[in-house]
Motif scaffolding. Structure first.
Motif, mmCIF file in Angstrom:
data_model
loop_
_atom_site.group_PDB
_atom_site.id
_atom_site.type_symbol
_atom_site.label_atom_id
_atom_site.label_comp_id
_atom_site.label_asym_id
_atom_site.label_seq_id
_atom_site.Cartn_x
_atom_site.Cartn_y
_atom_site.Cartn_z
ATOM 1 N N VAL A 69 0.837 -1.206 0.000
ATOM 2 C CA VAL A 69 0.000 0.000 0.000
ATOM 3 C C VAL A 69 0.874 1.258 0.000
ATOM 4 O O VAL A 69 0.558 2.245 -0.675
ATOM 5 N N LEU A 70 1.979 1.207 0.718
ATOM 6 C CA LEU A 70 2.927 2.328 0.704
ATOM 7 C C LEU A 70 3.444 2.561 -0.723
ATOM 8 O O LEU A 70 3.476 3.691 -1.204
ATOM 9 N N TRP A 71 3.830 1.479 -1.389
ATOM 10 C CA TRP A 71 4.306 1.588 -2.772
ATOM 11 C C TRP A 71 3.205 2.111 -3.695
ATOM 12 O O TRP A 71 3.465 2.945 -4.563
ATOM 13 N N LEU A 126 13.379 8.666 8.242
ATOM 14 C CA LEU A 126 12.675 7.445 8.607
ATOM 15 C C LEU A 126 13.407 6.212 8.069
ATOM 16 O O LEU A 126 13.581 5.223 8.781
ATOM 17 N N VAL A 127 13.832 6.278 6.819
ATOM 18 C CA VAL A 127 14.554 5.151 6.220
ATOM 19 C C VAL A 127 15.848 4.892 6.979
ATOM 20 O O VAL A 127 16.182 3.738 7.286
ATOM 21 N N LEU A 128 16.585 5.936 7.307
ATOM 22 C CA LEU A 128 17.838 5.769 8.049
ATOM 23 C C LEU A 128 17.597 5.198 9.450
ATOM 24 O O LEU A 128 18.348 4.330 9.924
ATOM 25 N N LEU A 146 12.401 -1.477 1.495
ATOM 26 C CA LEU A 146 11.092 -1.259 0.868
ATOM 27 C C LEU A 146 10.611 0.180 1.046
ATOM 28 O O LEU A 146 9.869 0.698 0.213
ATOM 29 N N GLU A 147 11.049 0.837 2.124
ATOM 30 C CA GLU A 147 10.632 2.214 2.375
ATOM 31 C C GLU A 147 11.387 3.235 1.532
ATOM 32 O O GLU A 147 11.037 4.409 1.527
ATOM 33 N N LEU A 148 12.390 2.798 0.813
ATOM 34 C CA LEU A 148 13.132 3.715 -0.068
ATOM 35 C C LEU A 148 12.230 4.314 -1.150
ATOM 36 O O LEU A 148 12.596 5.329 -1.746
ATOM 37 N N LEU A 154 9.581 11.020 -4.007
ATOM 38 C CA LEU A 154 9.406 12.433 -3.644
ATOM 39 C C LEU A 154 10.464 13.314 -4.271
ATOM 40 O O LEU A 154 10.237 14.499 -4.496
ATOM 41 N N ASP A 155 11.630 12.758 -4.510
ATOM 42 C CA ASP A 155 12.754 13.540 -5.035
ATOM 43 C C ASP A 155 12.464 13.945 -6.409
ATOM 44 O O ASP A 155 12.437 14.027 -7.376
#
Length: 155
Positions: A69-71, A126-128, A146-148, A154-155
């Motif tokens: 869902v995030l993806w 958050l990813v870090l 997966l959170e990357l 966004l970039d």
């Protein structure tokens, strides 16, 4: 626009097809990931629900569905931005042509850019943090990997 690029034009798309082969490959990759995420979001709960009477279920299916869902959200936002299908945040459209409308569009674009910058900074943080935590999904997939999708889209 070349005949080859024109042939790849998708009905309903607002953006022109990329002129380079690399651009077309990236667009196909975006669409491919989006379709895979949509299929996974549909089939994970379906397999879990229909398979339960037969003792079949997806181990850690809820965790994977959360990542899917995030993806979907971030890839969908990426494609919506490219196709200029996002909702407008500006009230400048209410004004006729002129300085006020142009100022409103510039202000809305500046607020949007600042918001994306802040969200990108937070997503990287958050990813870090999740990378340091070292949490993994069943199967050994690191959550931070997966959170990357957040800072990348966004970039």
């Amino acid at each position: 626009m070349t005949a080859e690029a024109g042939a790849a034009f998708v009905e309903g798309a607002l953006s022109a097809p990329p002129s380079s082969a690399a651009g077309r490959a990236v667009r196909r990759l975006e669409h491919g990931f989006l379709i895979l995420a949509l299929l996974a979001a549909a089939f994970l709960p379906l397999v879990d629900t229909l398979g339960r009477p037969f003792g079949v279920h997806v181990p850690a299916g809820a965790d994977y569905l959360q990542q899917v869902v995030l993806w979907l959200a971030f890839l969908g936002g990426l494609v919506a931005t490219r196709e200029r299908r996002h909702l407008s945040l500006s009230t400048a459209e209410l004004f006729g042509e002129g300085r006020v409308r142009r100022f409103g569009r510039i202000l809305a674009a500046a607020v949007s850019a600042a918001t994306v910058g802040i969200l990108t900074y937070a997503a990287v943080g958050l990813v870090l943090a999740n990378r340091e935590e070292g949490r993994k999904l069943m199967g050994g997939t690191p959550v931070w990997l997966l959170e990357l999708v957040m800072p990348v889209t966004l970039d």
